[in-house]
Motif scaffolding. Structure first.
Motif, PDB file in Angstrom:
ATOM      1  N   LYS A   1      18.285 -21.974 -16.675  1.00 59.70           N
ATOM      2  CA  LYS A   1      19.129 -20.906 -16.312  1.00 59.70           C
ATOM      3  C   LYS A   1      18.356 -19.904 -17.093  1.00 59.70           C
ATOM      4  O   LYS A   1      19.058 -19.124 -16.931  1.00 59.70           O
ATOM      5  CB  LYS A   1      20.765 -21.363 -17.068  1.00 59.70           C
ATOM      6  CG  LYS A   1      21.549 -19.823 -16.572  1.00 59.70           C
ATOM      7  CD  LYS A   1      22.712 -20.951 -17.376  1.00 59.70           C
ATOM      8  CE  LYS A   1      22.789 -21.218 -18.339  1.00 59.70           C
ATOM      9  NZ  LYS A   1      24.414 -21.828 -18.399  1.00 59.70           N
ATOM     10  N   GLU A   2      17.991 -20.066 -18.259  1.00 52.74           N
ATOM     11  CA  GLU A   2      17.475 -19.074 -19.224  1.00 52.74           C
ATOM     12  C   GLU A   2      15.914 -18.029 -18.758  1.00 52.74           C
ATOM     13  O   GLU A   2      15.700 -17.098 -19.297  1.00 52.74           O
ATOM     14  CB  GLU A   2      17.201 -19.704 -20.060  1.00 52.74           C
ATOM     15  CG  GLU A   2      17.621 -20.268 -21.155  1.00 52.74           C
ATOM     16  CD  GLU A   2      18.184 -21.221 -21.053  1.00 52.74           C
ATOM     17  OE1 GLU A   2      19.631 -21.674 -21.223  1.00 52.74           O
ATOM     18  OE2 GLU A   2      17.949 -22.216 -19.927  1.00 52.74           O
ATOM     19  N   LYS A   3      14.933 -19.038 -17.605  1.00 51.71           N
ATOM     20  CA  LYS A   3      14.655 -18.073 -16.504  1.00 51.71           C
ATOM     21  C   LYS A   3      14.473 -17.059 -15.712  1.00 51.71           C
ATOM     22  O   LYS A   3      13.863 -16.180 -15.947  1.00 51.71           O
ATOM     23  CB  LYS A   3      13.083 -18.899 -16.527  1.00 51.71           C
ATOM     24  CG  LYS A   3      12.065 -19.999 -17.847  1.00 51.71           C
ATOM     25  CD  LYS A   3      11.255 -20.830 -17.723  1.00 51.71           C
ATOM     26  CE  LYS A   3      10.553 -21.753 -18.487  1.00 51.71           C
ATOM     27  NZ  LYS A   3       9.289 -21.857 -18.250  1.00 51.71           N
ATOM     28  N   ILE A  42      17.042 -25.164 -11.889  1.00 53.22           N
ATOM     29  CA  ILE A  42      18.260 -26.219 -12.316  1.00 53.22           C
ATOM     30  C   ILE A  42      19.573 -25.366 -11.767  1.00 53.22           C
ATOM     31  O   ILE A  42      19.952 -24.022 -11.183  1.00 53.22           O
ATOM     32  CB  ILE A  42      17.822 -26.170 -14.122  1.00 53.22           C
ATOM     33  CG1 ILE A  42      19.261 -27.182 -14.575  1.00 53.22           C
ATOM     34  CG2 ILE A  42      17.960 -24.408 -14.714  1.00 53.22           C
ATOM     35  CD1 ILE A  42      18.609 -26.952 -15.590  1.00 53.22           C
ATOM     36  N   ASN A  43      20.624 -26.002 -11.394  1.00 52.54           N
ATOM     37  CA  ASN A  43      21.826 -25.654 -11.117  1.00 52.54           C
ATOM     38  C   ASN A  43      21.907 -24.770 -10.335  1.00 52.54           C
ATOM     39  O   ASN A  43      22.519 -24.108  -9.931  1.00 52.54           O
ATOM     40  CB  ASN A  43      22.822 -25.455 -12.567  1.00 52.54           C
ATOM     41  CG  ASN A  43      24.068 -25.011 -12.430  1.00 52.54           C
ATOM     42  OD1 ASN A  43      24.369 -25.680 -10.941  1.00 52.54           O
ATOM     43  ND2 ASN A  43      24.741 -24.724 -13.614  1.00 52.54           N
ATOM     44  N   LYS A  44      21.402 -25.307  -9.006  1.00 54.36           N
ATOM     45  CA  LYS A  44      21.120 -24.127  -8.043  1.00 54.36           C
ATOM     46  C   LYS A  44      22.637 -24.090  -6.741  1.00 54.36           C
ATOM     47  O   LYS A  44      22.272 -22.621  -6.266  1.00 54.36           O
ATOM     48  CB  LYS A  44      20.702 -24.976  -6.396  1.00 54.36           C
ATOM     49  CG  LYS A  44      21.075 -26.118  -6.056  1.00 54.36           C
ATOM     50  CD  LYS A  44      20.295 -26.305  -4.853  1.00 54.36           C
ATOM     51  CE  LYS A  44      20.253 -27.546  -4.425  1.00 54.36           C
ATOM     52  NZ  LYS A  44      20.502 -27.908  -3.017  1.00 54.36           N
ATOM     53  N   ARG A  45      23.769 -24.388  -7.380  1.00 52.27           N
ATOM     54  CA  ARG A  45      24.481 -24.010  -6.831  1.00 52.27           C
ATOM     55  C   ARG A  45      24.672 -22.726  -7.667  1.00 52.27           C
ATOM     56  O   ARG A  45      25.966 -21.817  -6.726  1.00 52.27           O
ATOM     57  CB  ARG A  45      25.935 -24.799  -7.432  1.00 52.27           C
ATOM     58  CG  ARG A  45      25.825 -25.856  -6.276  1.00 52.27           C
ATOM     59  CD  ARG A  45      26.991 -26.994  -6.860  1.00 52.27           C
ATOM     60  NE  ARG A  45      26.296 -28.053  -6.967  1.00 52.27           N
ATOM     61  CZ  ARG A  45      26.303 -29.040  -7.557  1.00 52.27           C
ATOM     62  NH1 ARG A  45      27.391 -28.752  -8.891  1.00 52.27           N
ATOM     63  NH2 ARG A  45      26.346 -30.235  -8.113  1.00 52.27           N
ATOM     64  N   GLU A  83       4.126 -15.743 -18.835  1.00 56.95           N
ATOM     65  CA  GLU A  83       4.931 -16.788 -17.542  1.00 56.95           C
ATOM     66  C   GLU A  83       6.733 -15.528 -18.549  1.00 56.95           C
ATOM     67  O   GLU A  83       7.203 -14.729 -16.162  1.00 56.95           O
ATOM     68  CB  GLU A  83       5.529 -17.982 -17.817  1.00 56.95           C
ATOM     69  CG  GLU A  83       6.955 -18.471 -16.859  1.00 56.95           C
ATOM     70  CD  GLU A  83       6.998 -20.152 -17.284  1.00 56.95           C
ATOM     71  OE1 GLU A  83       8.042 -19.455 -17.998  1.00 56.95           O
ATOM     72  OE2 GLU A  83       6.578 -20.610 -16.869  1.00 56.95           O
ATOM     73  N   SER A  84       7.369 -14.951 -19.504  1.00 56.09           N
ATOM     74  CA  SER A  84       8.195 -14.398 -19.061  1.00 56.09           C
ATOM     75  C   SER A  84       7.913 -13.026 -18.889  1.00 56.09           C
ATOM     76  O   SER A  84       8.475 -12.444 -18.190  1.00 56.09           O
ATOM     77  CB  SER A  84       8.817 -13.889 -20.658  1.00 56.09           C
ATOM     78  OG  SER A  84       9.382 -16.056 -20.821  1.00 56.09           O
ATOM     79  N   ARG A  85       6.617 -12.253 -19.130  1.00 60.37           N
ATOM     80  CA  ARG A  85       6.388 -11.177 -18.655  1.00 60.37           C
ATOM     81  C   ARG A  85       6.562 -11.125 -17.488  1.00 60.37           C
ATOM     82  O   ARG A  85       6.576  -9.447 -16.554  1.00 60.37           O
ATOM     83  CB  ARG A  85       5.208 -10.817 -19.509  1.00 60.37           C
ATOM     84  CG  ARG A  85       5.201  -9.534 -19.249  1.00 60.37           C
ATOM     85  CD  ARG A  85       3.173  -9.046 -19.971  1.00 60.37           C
ATOM     86  NE  ARG A  85       2.388  -9.468 -19.034  1.00 60.37           N
ATOM     87  CZ  ARG A  85       1.073  -9.721 -19.406  1.00 60.37           C
ATOM     88  NH1 ARG A  85       1.297  -8.354 -20.069  1.00 60.37           N
ATOM     89  NH2 ARG A  85       0.256 -10.748 -19.151  1.00 60.37           N
ATOM     90  N   VAL A  86       5.946 -12.162 -16.848  1.00 64.71           N
ATOM     91  CA  VAL A  86       5.985 -11.917 -15.542  1.00 64.71           C
ATOM     92  C   VAL A  86       7.676 -11.839 -14.599  1.00 64.71           C
ATOM     93  O   VAL A  86       7.787 -11.127 -13.506  1.00 64.71           O
ATOM     94  CB  VAL A  86       5.064 -13.110 -14.744  1.00 64.71           C
ATOM     95  CG1 VAL A  86       4.909 -13.149 -13.882  1.00 64.71           C
ATOM     96  CG2 VAL A  86       3.543 -13.060 -15.095  1.00 64.71           C
TER      97      VAL A  86
END
Length: 58
Positions: free
Chosen positions: A29-31, A51-54, A3-6
């Motif tokens: 946020k990290e992703k 998360i936190n779409k604003r 997932e991280s690589r993609v």
């Protein structure tokens, strides 16, 4: 991790997922920070996947 690589390599990320316990706030946020600054995220699913779409630029 796959997932991280993609996320690091993708120009576009498209989400088409049902809202479940596993997918709520799937994109933290990290992703999102792993993605290229020029990458485009298309969320064709429920907004609760993000998360936190604003903080996202539209």
């Amino acid at each position: 991790m796959f997932e991280s690589r993609v996320l690091k390599q993708a120009n576009f990320v498209v989400t088409i997922l049902p809202l479940t316990k596993k997918t709520i706030q799937l994109f933290t946020k990290e992703k999102l920070a792993l993605m290229r600054p020029s990458a485009i995220l298309i969320n064709d699913a429920c907004e609760k996947l993000l998360i936190n779409k604003r903080r996202l630029k539209y």
